[in-house]
Write an enzyme that holds these catalytic residues in place. Structure first.
Site, PDB file in Angstrom:
ATOM      1  N   SER A  36       0.808  -1.231   0.000  1.00 54.45           N
ATOM      2  CA  SER A  36       0.000   0.000   0.000  1.00 54.45           C
ATOM      3  C   SER A  36       0.825   1.258   0.000  1.00 54.45           C
ATOM      4  O   SER A  36       1.894   1.308   0.616  1.00 54.45           O
ATOM      5  CB  SER A  36      -0.879   0.014   1.257  1.00 54.45           C
ATOM      6  OG  SER A  36      -1.728  -1.095   1.264  1.00 54.45           O
TER       7      SER A  36
ATOM      8  N   HIS B  33      -7.363  -0.504   5.837  1.00 59.94           N
ATOM      9  CA  HIS B  33      -6.976  -1.917   6.026  1.00 59.94           C
ATOM     10  C   HIS B  33      -7.149  -2.368   7.473  1.00 59.94           C
ATOM     11  O   HIS B  33      -7.533  -3.501   7.746  1.00 59.94           O
ATOM     12  CB  HIS B  33      -5.532  -2.134   5.557  1.00 59.94           C
ATOM     13  CG  HIS B  33      -5.380  -2.068   4.065  1.00 59.94           C
ATOM     14  ND1 HIS B  33      -5.892  -3.028   3.228  1.00 59.94           N
ATOM     15  CD2 HIS B  33      -4.812  -1.135   3.271  1.00 59.94           C
ATOM     16  CE1 HIS B  33      -5.621  -2.699   1.957  1.00 59.94           C
ATOM     17  NE2 HIS B  33      -4.975  -1.549   1.966  1.00 59.94           N
TER      18      HIS B  33
HETATM   19  C1  LIG Z   1      -3.480  -1.722  -1.920  1.00 54.43           C
HETATM   20  C2  LIG Z   1      -3.902  -0.461  -1.358  1.00 54.43           C
HETATM   21  O1  LIG Z   1      -3.896  -0.330  -0.182  1.00 54.43           O
HETATM   22  S1  LIG Z   1      -4.319   0.844  -2.404  1.00 54.43           S
HETATM   23  C3  LIG Z   1      -4.671   2.181  -1.302  1.00 54.43           C
HETATM   24  C4  LIG Z   1      -6.167   2.354  -1.033  1.00 54.43           C
HETATM   25  N1  LIG Z   1      -6.835   2.970  -2.201  1.00 54.43           N
HETATM   26  C5  LIG Z   1      -6.834   4.311  -2.375  1.00 54.43           C
HETATM   27  O2  LIG Z   1      -6.303   5.071  -1.606  1.00 54.43           O
HETATM   28  C6  LIG Z   1      -7.572   4.825  -3.604  1.00 54.43           C
HETATM   29  C7  LIG Z   1      -8.578   5.881  -3.165  1.00 54.43           C
HETATM   30  N2  LIG Z   1      -9.487   5.338  -2.145  1.00 54.43           N
HETATM   31  C8  LIG Z   1     -10.589   4.648  -2.504  1.00 54.43           C
HETATM   32  O3  LIG Z   1     -10.832   4.368  -3.665  1.00 54.43           O
HETATM   33  C9  LIG Z   1     -11.534   4.238  -1.383  1.00 54.43           C
HETATM   34  O4  LIG Z   1     -11.452   5.141  -0.345  1.00 54.43           O
HETATM   35  C10 LIG Z   1     -11.200   2.850  -0.829  1.00 54.43           C
HETATM   36  C11 LIG Z   1     -11.358   1.795  -1.945  1.00 54.43           C
HETATM   37  C12 LIG Z   1      -9.801   2.797  -0.224  1.00 54.43           C
HETATM   38  C13 LIG Z   1     -12.193   2.554   0.291  1.00 54.43           C
HETATM   39  O5  LIG Z   1     -13.486   2.728  -0.251  1.00 54.43           O
HETATM   40  P1  LIG Z   1     -14.722   1.963   0.441  1.00 54.43           P
HETATM   41  O6  LIG Z   1     -14.414   0.544   0.615  1.00 54.43           O
HETATM   42  O7  LIG Z   1     -15.941   2.354  -0.289  1.00 54.43           O
HETATM   43  O8  LIG Z   1     -14.711   2.486   1.906  1.00 54.43           O
HETATM   44  P2  LIG Z   1     -15.298   3.788   2.552  1.00 54.43           P
HETATM   45  O9  LIG Z   1     -15.582   4.830   1.527  1.00 54.43           O
HETATM   46  O10 LIG Z   1     -16.377   3.330   3.438  1.00 54.43           O
HETATM   47  O11 LIG Z   1     -14.058   4.261   3.405  1.00 54.43           O
HETATM   48  C14 LIG Z   1     -13.503   3.332   4.285  1.00 54.43           C
HETATM   49  C15 LIG Z   1     -12.185   3.878   4.685  1.00 54.43           C
HETATM   50  O12 LIG Z   1     -11.332   3.999   3.582  1.00 54.43           O
HETATM   51  C16 LIG Z   1     -10.335   4.990   3.976  1.00 54.43           C
HETATM   52  N3  LIG Z   1      -9.835   5.652   2.792  1.00 54.43           N
HETATM   53  C17 LIG Z   1      -8.681   5.320   2.174  1.00 54.43           C
HETATM   54  N4  LIG Z   1      -8.438   6.087   1.155  1.00 54.43           N
HETATM   55  C18 LIG Z   1      -9.453   6.965   1.074  1.00 54.43           C
HETATM   56  C19 LIG Z   1      -9.780   8.021   0.179  1.00 54.43           C
HETATM   57  N5  LIG Z   1      -8.972   8.350  -0.817  1.00 54.43           N
HETATM   58  N6  LIG Z   1     -10.936   8.697   0.378  1.00 54.43           N
HETATM   59  C20 LIG Z   1     -11.743   8.336   1.397  1.00 54.43           C
HETATM   60  N7  LIG Z   1     -11.491   7.353   2.273  1.00 54.43           N
HETATM   61  C21 LIG Z   1     -10.357   6.686   2.105  1.00 54.43           C
HETATM   62  C22 LIG Z   1     -11.003   5.964   4.909  1.00 54.43           C
HETATM   63  O13 LIG Z   1     -10.174   6.081   6.033  1.00 54.43           O
HETATM   64  C23 LIG Z   1     -12.313   5.307   5.237  1.00 54.43           C
HETATM   65  O14 LIG Z   1     -12.455   5.189   6.613  1.00 54.43           O
HETATM   66  P3  LIG Z   1     -13.557   6.140   7.323  1.00 54.43           P
HETATM   67  O15 LIG Z   1     -14.877   5.813   6.675  1.00 54.43           O
HETATM   68  O16 LIG Z   1     -13.479   5.748   8.759  1.00 54.43           O
HETATM   69  O17 LIG Z   1     -13.087   7.552   7.067  1.00 54.43           O
END
Ligand SMILES: CC(=O)SCCNC(=O)CCNC(=O)[C@H](O)C(C)(C)COP(=O)(O)OP(=O)(O)OC[C@H]1O[C@@H](n2cnc3c(N)ncnc32)[C@H](O)[C@@H]1OP(=O)(O)O
Length: 457
Positions: free
Chosen positions: A293, A387
């Site tokens: 990540s 995560h």
């Molecule tokens: C392998 C990897 O780890 S790649 C890194 C993760 N991906 C990214 O950063 C791309 C941008 N982020 C996203 O597309 C989304 O936020 C995801 C896929 C990470 C999570 O989306 P969803 O599963 O729909 O989850 P949701 O919107 O409910 O958010 C869950 C958590 O994701 C986290 N998150 C991670 N990145 C982000 C982001 N860019 N924007 C918003 N939340 C994020 C938040 O902390 C959130 O926790 P919270 O609700 O307590 O604030």
């Protein structure tokens, strides 16, 4: 109000009155007015939409007077027979449904109505975030839409699809566009990501056909990856088939949701769990599951910390004497100030000496940033928070894991492995969500302990 008269007319005409309690089972279909609402909203300019939604939330919400009256009625019948009490409570419950919720229920029955509601919530989230509109009623409407969307997009209604080179072009194109973590540069890139030793999975929903709601990219390896270039940049593998004996580990190296309006619906958690099951069927001997990540805000956090220490005049609270001395030897002038400047671009990575000297302190500070820095009780880093919410542990951080400009500028090239120990995931997730207790490996905990003794943060 400065809203054009037609806004009020349209609202009056298209937001049907709440059906009387006796007619609640048979609300008249409002197809024509729902269509008109959708068309009118789509025709609004960016500046008018916040106003329109604020009016909708304020003027077509709950009838507070009626709620109060029916609440009084419930109190009156407390000692009456159960049937009377339940009836009074059901009337109160019905009166608490905002008037606009009936409109939303009609709209979602239209062709593409669900997509319209998803996009409407994306607008509301944006208005609330950049404060172009902010009222208690609009916040309430956001909450109501999130609850509705969480029901409509729960796991039972989602389709898991594996994207391959044989998938349709429009799907492959969308996968490329939606990639928010490691941008796809060209066809060769996307072909690599769905080729040998790779898997790409999406969730789709029947109400939004051909729309990947969330995309997960997986690398199939025989160890836990510590470098992203080896996954996304290596030239296409010459092998056209997979040697199952080389596949013991799944590396989640990118997950991106494509619908802003579904934020908070937690599709990512569902998708990761579903894909783990899918992989275990295909590779029953698979034994390791981990992410690789990004750490999107570490550089920003460290810069803030350094400038704070400089302002406080406590510049010797970040590094050990030896580190400080080594830095002094190769940086002329005040160490922290010069370091701020040095780290403000990616040039430092070209100096082997600087890379060698900076590894220990930056890794120590990064471990602390992930484990110790909090926001709303959870990990400050949003990816860590994601995560950890899923029940993963902070397992390892890797130096120079992402030497792309993006990787260097967001986290000095450091990347994290959030590891999923399947038998512990649920317990870790519950524990994290309830107590914000973070599970971390010995490597992380020892780096954190060192940081606490060396740097006064
Ligand atoms: C392998 C990897 O780890 S790649 C890194 C993760 N991906 C990214 O950063 C791309 C941008 N982020 C996203 O597309 C989304 O936020 C995801 C896929 C990470 C999570 O989306 P969803 O599963 O729909 O989850 P949701 O919107 O409910 O958010 C869950 C958590 O994701 C986290 N998150 C991670 N990145 C982000 C982001 N860019 N924007 C918003 N939340 C994020 C938040 O902390 C959130 O926790 P919270 O609700 O307590 O604030």
């Amino acid at each position: 109000s400065t809203a054009g008269p037609d806004m009020d007319d349209v609202l009056r005409r298209t937001v049907a009155a709440v059906p009387p309690y006796e007619m609640r089972e048979k609300p008249a279909l409002q197809e024509a007015s729902s269509r008109e609402f959708v068309q009118f909203y789509r025709g609004l300019g960016a500046a008018e939409r916040p106003l329109f939604l604020t009016k909708l939330a304020a003027d077509y919400g709950t009838d507070h007077g009626l709620v109060s009256e029916l609440y009084g009625r419930v109190r009156e019948v407390q000692s009456r027979d159960l049937g009377t009490l339940l009836q009074a409570e059901d009337r109160l419950r019905y009166s608490l449904t905002p008037r606009y919720k009936f409109l939303i229920s009609h709209i979602c029955r239209l062709e593409e109505g669900v997509k319209f509601i998803v996009d409407l919530r994306a607008d509301i989230l944006q208005f609330l975030q950049n404060k172009t509109a902010d009222s208690p009623q609009l916040r309430e409407m956001n909450g109501i839409l999130k609850t509705l969307l969480s029901d409509w997009f729960s796991i039972g209604f989602l389709n898991l699809e594996r994207i391959t080179w044989q998938s349709s072009c429009d799907l492959l194109q969308k996968i490329s566009e939606y990639e928010a973590v490691h941008p796809v540069r060209n066809w060769a890139d996307i072909k690599r990501r769905v080729g040998p030793y790779r898997r790409c999975y999406v969730f789709t929903h029947n109400a939004m056909p051909r729309e990947p709601l969330i995309v997960l990219h997986v690398a199939l390896t025989d160890n836990i990856s510590n470098n992203i270039q080896a996954i996304v940049r290596k030239d296409p593998s010459l092998e056209t088939t997979e040697d199952v004996n080389k596949i013991t580990t799944a590396i989640f190296y990118s997950i991106s949701s494509s619908q802003r309006g579904l934020q908070g619906v937690e599709l990512g958690t569902y998708l990761i769990k579903r894909v783990v099951k899918e992989l275990q069927v295909e590779f029953p001997h698979m034994s390791q599951f981990s992410s690789l990540s990004p750490i999107p805000d570490f550089t920003k956090w460290l810069r803030g910390t350094l400038s704070f220490k400089i302002k406080e005049g406590k510049s010797n609270q970040i590094f050990t004497e030896l580190e400080y001395k080594e830095l002094q030897d190769i940086i002329e002038g005040p160490v922290l100030e010069k370091l701020q400047h040095l780290l403000s671009n990616n040039e430092w990575v070209k100096s082997d000496k600087l890379v060698r000297i900076l590894e220990t302190p930056l890794m120590r500070l990064c471990a602390w940033y992930l484990y110790g820095e909090k926001h709303r009780g959870g990990a400050l880093d949003p990816v860590a928070n994601f995560h950890l919410q899923n029940g993963a542990v902070i397992w390892r951080i890797n130096w120079l894991a992402d030497t792309s400009p993006r990787g260097l500028s967001s986290s000095f090239g450091i990347m994290a492995n959030y590891r999923y120990f399947l038998e512990d995931a649920n317990r870790n997730s519950v524990q994290y969500l309830r107590t914000r207790q973070i599970e971390a490996s010995k490597q992380i905990l020892s780096l954190v302990a060192q940081c606490q003794t060396i740097s006064k943060l």
